[in-house]
Design an enzyme around this catalytic site. Sequence first.
Site, PDB file in Angstrom:
ATOM      1  N   ARG A  47       0.827  -1.214   0.000  1.00 44.47           N
ATOM      2  CA  ARG A  47       0.000   0.000   0.000  1.00 44.47           C
ATOM      3  C   ARG A  47       0.860   1.262   0.000  1.00 44.47           C
ATOM      4  O   ARG A  47       0.450   2.297  -0.508  1.00 44.47           O
ATOM      5  CB  ARG A  47      -0.901   0.034   1.235  1.00 44.47           C
ATOM      6  CG  ARG A  47      -1.929  -1.079   1.289  1.00 44.47           C
ATOM      7  CD  ARG A  47      -2.637  -1.080   2.616  1.00 44.47           C
ATOM      8  NE  ARG A  47      -1.674  -1.134   3.720  1.00 44.47           N
ATOM      9  CZ  ARG A  47      -1.979  -1.107   4.999  1.00 44.47           C
ATOM     10  NH1 ARG A  47      -3.239  -1.028   5.363  1.00 44.47           N
ATOM     11  NH2 ARG A  47      -1.046  -1.154   5.928  1.00 44.47           N
ATOM     12  N   LYS A 151       4.361 -18.565   7.423  1.00 45.18           N
ATOM     13  CA  LYS A 151       3.668 -18.925   8.649  1.00 45.18           C
ATOM     14  C   LYS A 151       3.286 -17.641   9.395  1.00 45.18           C
ATOM     15  O   LYS A 151       3.933 -16.620   9.171  1.00 45.18           O
ATOM     16  CB  LYS A 151       4.529 -19.842   9.504  1.00 45.18           C
ATOM     17  CG  LYS A 151       5.649 -19.122  10.255  1.00 45.18           C
ATOM     18  CD  LYS A 151       6.212 -19.986  11.332  1.00 45.18           C
ATOM     19  CE  LYS A 151       7.232 -19.245  12.113  1.00 45.18           C
ATOM     20  NZ  LYS A 151       7.012 -18.694  13.339  1.00 45.18           N
ATOM     21  N   GLU A 219      15.801 -19.187  22.705  1.00 43.51           N
ATOM     22  CA  GLU A 219      16.294 -17.916  22.175  1.00 43.51           C
ATOM     23  C   GLU A 219      16.739 -17.036  23.323  1.00 43.51           C
ATOM     24  O   GLU A 219      16.081 -16.992  24.373  1.00 43.51           O
ATOM     25  CB  GLU A 219      15.193 -17.219  21.384  1.00 43.51           C
ATOM     26  CG  GLU A 219      14.835 -17.972  20.129  1.00 43.51           C
ATOM     27  CD  GLU A 219      13.648 -17.359  19.431  1.00 43.51           C
ATOM     28  OE1 GLU A 219      13.852 -16.491  18.583  1.00 43.51           O
ATOM     29  OE2 GLU A 219      12.518 -17.757  19.745  1.00 43.51           O
ATOM     30  N   ASP A 238       4.044 -19.748  17.533  1.00 44.49           N
ATOM     31  CA  ASP A 238       5.215 -19.224  16.835  1.00 44.49           C
ATOM     32  C   ASP A 238       6.280 -20.305  16.601  1.00 44.49           C
ATOM     33  O   ASP A 238       6.964 -20.287  15.580  1.00 44.49           O
ATOM     34  CB  ASP A 238       5.810 -18.075  17.670  1.00 44.49           C
ATOM     35  CG  ASP A 238       6.829 -17.266  16.895  1.00 44.49           C
ATOM     36  OD1 ASP A 238       6.530 -16.907  15.744  1.00 44.49           O
ATOM     37  OD2 ASP A 238       7.921 -17.005  17.432  1.00 44.49           O
ATOM     38  N   HIS A 243       7.911 -25.205  13.789  1.00 45.95           N
ATOM     39  CA  HIS A 243       9.322 -25.615  13.713  1.00 45.95           C
ATOM     40  C   HIS A 243       9.615 -26.840  14.592  1.00 45.95           C
ATOM     41  O   HIS A 243      10.274 -27.783  14.160  1.00 45.95           O
ATOM     42  CB  HIS A 243      10.240 -24.479  14.182  1.00 45.95           C
ATOM     43  CG  HIS A 243      10.054 -23.190  13.442  1.00 45.95           C
ATOM     44  ND1 HIS A 243       9.798 -23.133  12.097  1.00 45.95           N
ATOM     45  CD2 HIS A 243      10.101 -21.900  13.857  1.00 45.95           C
ATOM     46  CE1 HIS A 243       9.695 -21.870  11.726  1.00 45.95           C
ATOM     47  NE2 HIS A 243       9.872 -21.110  12.779  1.00 45.95           N
ATOM     48  N   LYS A 329      11.637 -17.605  24.854  1.00 50.59           N
ATOM     49  CA  LYS A 329      12.405 -16.381  24.595  1.00 50.59           C
ATOM     50  C   LYS A 329      13.011 -15.881  25.890  1.00 50.59           C
ATOM     51  O   LYS A 329      12.557 -16.234  26.982  1.00 50.59           O
ATOM     52  CB  LYS A 329      11.468 -15.323  24.010  1.00 50.59           C
ATOM     53  CG  LYS A 329      11.047 -15.640  22.590  1.00 50.59           C
ATOM     54  CD  LYS A 329      10.506 -14.417  21.894  1.00 50.59           C
ATOM     55  CE  LYS A 329      10.162 -14.714  20.452  1.00 50.59           C
ATOM     56  NZ  LYS A 329      11.324 -14.743  19.562  1.00 50.59           N
TER      57      LYS A 329
HETATM   58  P1  NDP Z   1       5.175  -6.465   8.474  1.00 56.88           P
HETATM   59  O1  NDP Z   1       4.396  -6.142   9.696  1.00 56.88           O
HETATM   60  O2  NDP Z   1       6.451  -5.742   8.233  1.00 56.88           O
HETATM   61  O3  NDP Z   1       4.164  -6.278   7.252  1.00 56.88           O
HETATM   62  C1  NDP Z   1       4.554  -6.356   5.885  1.00 56.88           C
HETATM   63  C2  NDP Z   1       3.784  -5.308   5.110  1.00 56.88           C
HETATM   64  O4  NDP Z   1       2.409  -5.645   5.137  1.00 56.88           O
HETATM   65  C3  NDP Z   1       3.883  -3.934   5.720  1.00 56.88           C
HETATM   66  O5  NDP Z   1       5.022  -3.249   5.254  1.00 56.88           O
HETATM   67  C4  NDP Z   1       2.604  -3.279   5.288  1.00 56.88           C
HETATM   68  O6  NDP Z   1       2.779  -2.741   3.994  1.00 56.88           O
HETATM   69  C5  NDP Z   1       1.638  -4.440   5.186  1.00 56.88           C
HETATM   70  N1  NDP Z   1       0.789  -4.470   6.376  1.00 56.88           N
HETATM   71  C6  NDP Z   1       1.176  -4.611   7.646  1.00 56.88           C
HETATM   72  N2  NDP Z   1       0.108  -4.608   8.474  1.00 56.88           N
HETATM   73  C7  NDP Z   1      -0.961  -4.475   7.694  1.00 56.88           C
HETATM   74  C8  NDP Z   1      -2.354  -4.421   7.951  1.00 56.88           C
HETATM   75  N3  NDP Z   1      -2.834  -4.515   9.183  1.00 56.88           N
HETATM   76  N4  NDP Z   1      -3.204  -4.272   6.918  1.00 56.88           N
HETATM   77  C9  NDP Z   1      -2.727  -4.208   5.678  1.00 56.88           C
HETATM   78  N5  NDP Z   1      -1.396  -4.240   5.375  1.00 56.88           N
HETATM   79  C10 NDP Z   1      -0.534  -4.387   6.363  1.00 56.88           C
HETATM   80  O7  NDP Z   1       5.374  -8.025   8.454  1.00 56.88           O
HETATM   81  P2  NDP Z   1       6.701  -8.870   8.210  1.00 56.88           P
HETATM   82  O8  NDP Z   1       7.345  -8.394   6.964  1.00 56.88           O
HETATM   83  O9  NDP Z   1       7.476  -8.919   9.447  1.00 56.88           O
HETATM   84  O10 NDP Z   1       6.106 -10.330   8.026  1.00 56.88           O
HETATM   85  C11 NDP Z   1       5.343 -10.693   6.895  1.00 56.88           C
HETATM   86  C12 NDP Z   1       4.894 -12.131   7.049  1.00 56.88           C
HETATM   87  O11 NDP Z   1       6.035 -12.960   7.165  1.00 56.88           O
HETATM   88  C13 NDP Z   1       4.070 -12.385   8.317  1.00 56.88           C
HETATM   89  O12 NDP Z   1       3.116 -13.368   8.015  1.00 56.88           O
HETATM   90  C14 NDP Z   1       5.076 -12.931   9.303  1.00 56.88           C
HETATM   91  O13 NDP Z   1       4.463 -13.770  10.240  1.00 56.88           O
HETATM   92  C15 NDP Z   1       5.984 -13.714   8.375  1.00 56.88           C
HETATM   93  N6  NDP Z   1       7.328 -13.868   8.878  1.00 56.88           N
HETATM   94  C16 NDP Z   1       8.096 -12.763   9.162  1.00 56.88           C
HETATM   95  C17 NDP Z   1       9.374 -12.914   9.609  1.00 56.88           C
HETATM   96  C18 NDP Z   1      10.258 -11.738   9.870  1.00 56.88           C
HETATM   97  O14 NDP Z   1      11.416 -11.953  10.222  1.00 56.88           O
HETATM   98  N7  NDP Z   1       9.783 -10.515   9.718  1.00 56.88           N
HETATM   99  C19 NDP Z   1       9.962 -14.269   9.818  1.00 56.88           C
HETATM  100  C20 NDP Z   1       9.074 -15.356   9.457  1.00 56.88           C
HETATM  101  C21 NDP Z   1       7.819 -15.141   9.007  1.00 56.88           C
HETATM  102  P3  NDP Z   1       1.931  -1.525   3.434  1.00 56.88           P
HETATM  103  O15 NDP Z   1       1.420  -0.736   4.594  1.00 56.88           O
HETATM  104  O16 NDP Z   1       2.900  -0.773   2.589  1.00 56.88           O
HETATM  105  O17 NDP Z   1       0.853  -2.158   2.658  1.00 56.88           O
END
Ligand code: NDP
Length: 478
Positions: A47, A151, A219, A238, A243, A329
């Site tokens: 977005r 996940k 962790e 989690d 895992h 954790k």
């Molecule tokens: P983020 O919270 O950083 O979200 C990713 C993007 O999704 C944001 O930049 C935002 O983009 C959009 N977003 C976030 N919240 C909302 C919302 N409520 N409604 C609509 N859009 C939203 O997540 P992560 O990148 O940390 O994780 C993404 C996925 O990967 C998750 O399912 C997480 O469980 C999984 N994951 C993450 C890991 C990590 O290390 N981060 C590790 C393993 C799995 P925008 O606003 O630009 O649309």
Amino acid sequence: MSTISSYALVIFGASGDLTRRKLLPALFNLDCAGKLPKAFRVIGVARTAMDSATWQRQAAEAIADLGDDAQRAAFSKRLVYMPADYSSVADCNRLYDLLYNCDDCFESQGKVLFHLAVPATVSEAIVHALGKSRFAPQGRMVGNHAILVEKPFGTDLDSAVAMRKLLMDTFEEEEIYRIDHYLAKDTVRNLVVFRFCNAMFEPLWNRNYIENVQITVHEKLGIEERGEYYDQSGVLRDMIQNHVLQVLALIAMEPPIAADAESIRDKKNEVFRSLRPLFPGDWVLGQYDGYRQADGVNPDSTTPTYAALRVHVDNWRWFGVPFYLRSGKALTDKLTEVVIVFRTIPLCVLDDPNSCASVQRNVLRLRLQPQEGIHLSFNVQKPGIANEGIDTARLHFNYDEVGQITHESYARVVLDAMLGKPGLFWRSDSIETAWEFIAPALADEKNAPPEGYPNYQPGSNGPASAAKLPQQAGHNWY
Ligand code: NDP
């Protein structure tokens, strides 16, 4: 990427943490290693309003420590950004045009992989929109399209079933890749090799010789900046449901008839189906002191940051052998390890009672991270003129003897999904069986333990009551 000439990876959530910290570096490393086809593009969708140049700059920061200038510049050219509303069918159609109806665009015989790198609550809207877009003229994907899902795969059995139905309304099961990056770790992949490429361990790998199995995923860090996500999730969702149970399945499964994905996933699924239902007393939950004060966490939260479970695999190989699982954790150290504790000797034939008393069980440690390696303890005669007794010795193997551990699990899962290799991914039947299994402990999450929360200090080994689980059977955590 032998058979695919052009490829597009569409990352939904391209502005997010996962994309920045894991995906872009992984893709860059694949690019440098020559694993990506020449016509490979990454379409970032989110977005956040920005143009491709801005996203390319963000990407450059994410990979600043990797490769050289020329490699980073070449990678940057592969990146295109498209701002979009996740639930908008019109935006999915714009994406379709970006891929298929443009100059120099994507070859129609190319392959598209959609990566849902967004919070799980957003994934549903994306799949709905894709299913109504031109990618899916009859409501189902046509052409060479697959989807990569992060996940958690739901938050319980019902939501996992709903998610499976949603995904399978639009995609075929073989086009759905559910990531568990743990499965791509070198040391986790080695569990299959260790068990089934060495003749000496497998004959002992059963209830006749093994007393108990312990799986630890500790962790040192607390929840850091991820309070909001973690407080909805907790350690059971989690770590344990995914895992830890995957590692358990690799330790407990029967030999597969071949190394192909389905043969191995079938055997792992048999383990999940053999898990004895959990009853109160089979788990201990914990929460560390200071958790409730973290940003994004409910001040009255009962979300566990620690769990220890006693699990039984009720089949011929394992009946009566407890598997002790623990994860948490803010603990003493970062440690992921499988410990196989062998049964003690049936009879001590030495004539010195003190020596007999010091005979220890053989213990095999499969250290998955850090200091990756394998260690086996055994009893030896202490050297000396008199009878000096018995000591415990250890055989050590450290992974650096055979090469460097890569820590490239994201690169591996993305590459395998692109190549259509499903072996490192969860199958929906196993996900649902795992949710069903963990449900009684999940239902207990809202109840703090009798001693109340917090029940362990950061930097400790978790709640003291976790020691009782193995102690009830005369065992100890190793
Ligand atoms: P983020 O919270 O950083 O979200 C990713 C993007 O999704 C944001 O930049 C935002 O983009 C959009 N977003 C976030 N919240 C909302 C919302 N409520 N409604 C609509 N859009 C939203 O997540 P992560 O990148 O940390 O994780 C993404 C996925 O990967 C998750 O399912 C997480 O469980 C999984 N994951 C993450 C890991 C990590 O290390 N981060 C590790 C393993 C799995 P925008 O606003 O630009 O649309």
